[in-house]
Write a protein that holds these residues in place. Structure first.
Motif: not given
Length: 456
Positions: A169-177, A217-221
């Motif tokens: 699973p990948l979580i994007y937490a970067g530049n919102k633009e 949340r992702v870890f729990s899944i």
């Protein structure tokens, strides 16, 4: 490192919290849920059986012991859980600059209870991608650029990951633009992916809580992929938290009562340090980089059993003499206990200094000036020892006395006025899990555990 216990206080229970650790599985039965003042009715433990192919074997064993300790009384159906089994939460953090977005991503990962397997800054190269594939992280956090800032690097990295074949699973937490382009680039990604607000939205601005919550949340899944964990997931309510995340949540609940808190957990393989503090106003203006109020560091080379040899090699904290062949995960003989205490003392000394900030001298346009690098711990009011080593090994709690130090002009350590306590009921991880649904009861458990004649 864990020291056995089984205790029973009363026979009626409302809820059970299960902790599936890497070595042992614990169960704690609680009464008073819904009253605001939870009480421990019984605790038990058994060996974790993930390595044997089914985590539920260990869970059923510990529940059987819990039932026996309650004189055969029926166990409540309401269960919560946390886990560090099957390697726990293994993460990779990717960002733009090492001292900005990468650092923010690391703080989010560690605060979520992860073990960081790899950290990458700048544009990823093929060899770094091969390294990621070999490490098989549980979750990947992709950051990069302040909001409205650099786009090129994070778009490049998203494209590399999309074509990598990685399924974590990948979580994007970067530049919102960059969000529209990121959505397009990640369409071919083999695993699932989500977006959260930027962990570093502006210069000297951290926003790690949304990423931390999404990681949990992702870890729990995905923890259910460990053998037998799916059956545990079906029996519990709520999400399965990483154990270190649960401990940090417990520390945060105590901090809400006006404490500035430091929690230390010495284990057989690692030493975790958690702090919840804003630091001292005297040093705040000297900070070169922002620090989160809630911070966790995990020292993967400082364990008193699995990594005992590494602790002995560490140059800080004095020499440790002894034969590590005499060590046991459950030290019983006097020689074993003495060596374990020496190793634990050194692990605490080194881990706290790695966690703490320090003043460094820098040259500026107006001459020499002191700057703060890292986390200021001088405002800490309460130091708590948790985990098997500090709560169960006789004499280990006294190591906490050596943490507070008068300011020496360099390390920003807790000061001598800080109070000392031990998590006598070994309940912090369970209390952190409970806090998500019953915060008042969780706080009562934690306060009771550290108030039992343990302030010294």
């Amino acid at each position: 490192m864990f020291f056995p216990f089984m205790r029973v206080l009363m026979s009626t229970s409302d809820l059970i919290i299960i902790e599936v650790g890497s070595t042992l599985t614990k169960a704690t039965a609680l009464a008073g849920i819904g009253s605001g003042v939870a009480r421990i009715t019984a605790q038990a433990q058994a060996l974790t059986t993930v390595a044997e192919g089914d985590a539920m074997l260990g869970v059923e064993a510990v529940l059987g012991r819990l039932r026996d300790s309650l004189n055969g009384a029926p166990l409540p159906a309401h269960m919560l859980a946390c886990s560090s089994a099957a390697g726990g939460l293994r993460m990779a953090a990717i960002g733009l600059a090492q001292d900005m977005t990468v650092r923010a991503a690391k703080e989010a990962c560690l605060g979520a209870g992860a073990v960081l397997r790899s950290v990458h800054s700048g544009k990823m190269k093929s060899r770094q991608l091969k390294q990621l594939l070999a490490e098989k992280p549980t979750v990947i956090l992709l950051a990069g650029g302040t909001d409205g800032g650099d786009e090129e690097t994070v778009l490049h990295n998203a494209g590399m990951l999309a074509q990598s074949g990685l399924q974590a699973p990948l979580i994007y937490a970067g530049n919102k633009e960059c969000a529209p382009e990121i959505r397009e680039l990640l369409k071919p990604y083999a695993g699932e992916w989500t977006m959260v607000p930027n962990v570093y939205p502006g210069v000297d601005e951290l926003n790690i809580l949304p990423a931390r919550q999404e990681i949990q949340r992702v870890f729990s899944i995905h923890i259910v992929k460990a053998p037998g964990m799916q059956r545990l997931r079906e029996r519990i309510q709520g999400q399965i938290l990483p154990v270190p995340a649960a401990v940090l949540i417990c520390a945060e609940k105590l901090a809400e009562q006006g404490e500035e808190i430091l929690v230390i957990d010495v284990g057989g393989a690692t030493t975790d340090v958690h702090s919840v503090t804003d630091g001292n106003a005297e040093f705040r203006h000297m900070a070169l980089e922002p620090e989160p109020r809630s911070k966790r560091t995990v020292e993967g080379d400082l364990g008193v059993f699995v990594n005992a040899e590494q602790v002995m090699k560490e140059t800080e904290g004095g020499d440790v003499q002894g034969d590590i062949r005499d060590l046991s995960p459950l030290p019983d003989a006097p020689a074993q206990r003495e060596l374990s205490l020496k190793l634990g003392r050194k692990a605490v000394h080194v881990a706290v200094r790695r966690h703490a900030g320090k003043l460094v001298e820098r040259f500026t346009a107006t001459g020499k000036a002191n700057s703060l690098v890292g986390k200021d711990l001088t405002a800490i009011t309460l130091i708590v020892g948790t985990g098997g080593f500090l709560t169960r090994l006789p004499g280990a709690a006294q190591i906490l006395r050596e943490i507070p130090k008068p300011f020496d002009g360099r390390y920003l350590l807790p000061q001598p006025k800080a109070r000392l306590a031990v998590d006598r009921d070994y309940i912090f991880s369970a209390a952190g899990v409970l806090a998500l649904t019953y915060p008042a009861e969780a706080l009562a458990l934690a306060k009771t555990s550290i108030d039992k004649k343990v302030l010294f």
